[in-house]
Design a protein around this motif. Structure first.
Motif, PDB file in Angstrom:
ATOM      1  N   ARG A  40      90.387  17.139  75.535  1.00 18.70           N
ATOM      2  CA  ARG A  40      90.738  18.098  74.480  1.00 18.70           C
ATOM      3  C   ARG A  40      91.040  17.370  73.171  1.00 18.70           C
ATOM      4  O   ARG A  40      90.593  17.781  72.097  1.00 18.70           O
ATOM      5  N   ASP A  42      87.828  16.302  71.578  1.00 22.50           N
ATOM      6  CA  ASP A  42      87.145  17.447  70.973  1.00 22.50           C
ATOM      7  C   ASP A  42      87.821  17.875  69.663  1.00 22.50           C
ATOM      8  O   ASP A  42      87.154  18.213  68.686  1.00 22.50           O
ATOM      9  N   ALA A  64      86.854  15.628  66.627  1.00 22.91           N
ATOM     10  CA  ALA A  64      85.432  15.480  66.306  1.00 22.91           C
ATOM     11  C   ALA A  64      85.173  15.837  64.853  1.00 22.91           C
ATOM     12  O   ALA A  64      85.687  16.824  64.341  1.00 22.91           O
ATOM     13  N   HIS A 115      82.031  12.554  79.062  1.00 20.86           N
ATOM     14  CA  HIS A 115      82.267  13.771  78.276  1.00 20.86           C
ATOM     15  C   HIS A 115      81.564  13.668  76.916  1.00 20.86           C
ATOM     16  O   HIS A 115      80.908  14.611  76.473  1.00 20.86           O
ATOM     17  N   ARG A 134      78.465  15.947  75.247  1.00 25.13           N
ATOM     18  CA  ARG A 134      78.636  16.672  73.985  1.00 25.13           C
ATOM     19  C   ARG A 134      77.815  16.088  72.834  1.00 25.13           C
ATOM     20  O   ARG A 134      77.798  16.660  71.748  1.00 25.13           O
ATOM     21  N   TYR A 167      78.452  13.154  71.307  1.00 30.34           N
ATOM     22  CA  TYR A 167      79.353  12.490  70.371  1.00 30.34           C
ATOM     23  C   TYR A 167      78.903  11.060  70.101  1.00 30.34           C
ATOM     24  O   TYR A 167      78.316  10.398  70.952  1.00 30.34           O
TER      25      TYR A 167
END
Length: 135
Positions: free
Chosen positions: A38, A41, A44, A88, A92, A94
């Motif tokens: 979290r 995220d 970001a 993760h 996503r 990233y």
């Protein structure tokens, strides 16, 4: 016969205590992982439609007794958390601000009493040109 039943109850209580302890640890571990993801995220930064940059240095602060309990496994736990965060980030799309790392530290004051997750981009060496040494 009563002695045998007493031993049986003692073993059942010990098994139940072990299951409760293991289940609680799994729940807390899952909470830490969710908090880490979290936090990633939340931090970001969308630079373009194809580039999302996130911090690369994460610190999970634990109460000193918990940190001490982990003891010699601190590096392994940090690596496991790094692997989960890396996976993760890949899902996503990233881009890390540098080499990804997750560290565990002991902390005196933690607001919720269980853990705190902090993150930041790693400070880099300046890109200024090197000066030639004087003669």
């Amino acid at each position: 016969m009563d002695t045998l039943k007493g031993w049986e109850r003692a073993i059942e209580r010990a098994e139940q205590a072990l299951v409760e302890k293991l289940f609680r640890v799994e729940v807390e571990e899952a909470e830490v992982v969710r908090a880490l993801l979290r936090r990633c995220d939340e931090q970001a930064v969308v630079c373009s439609s194809r580039r999302i940059v996130v911090p690369n240095v994460y610190t999970v602060e634990l109460p000193a007794p918990v940190y001490s309990e982990i003891g010699s496994h601190v590096t392994a736990v940090g690596q496991e958390l790094t692997d989960r965060l890396e996976h993760h980030g890949e899902r996503r799309g990233y881009e890390w601000a540098g080499p990804l790392t997750v560290r565990l530290d002991a902390a005196e004051q933690i607001p919720n009493g269980r853990y705190r997750v902090r993150c930041a981009p790693m400070e880099h060496i300046t890109s200024a040109p090197l000066k030639a040494p004087n003669g």
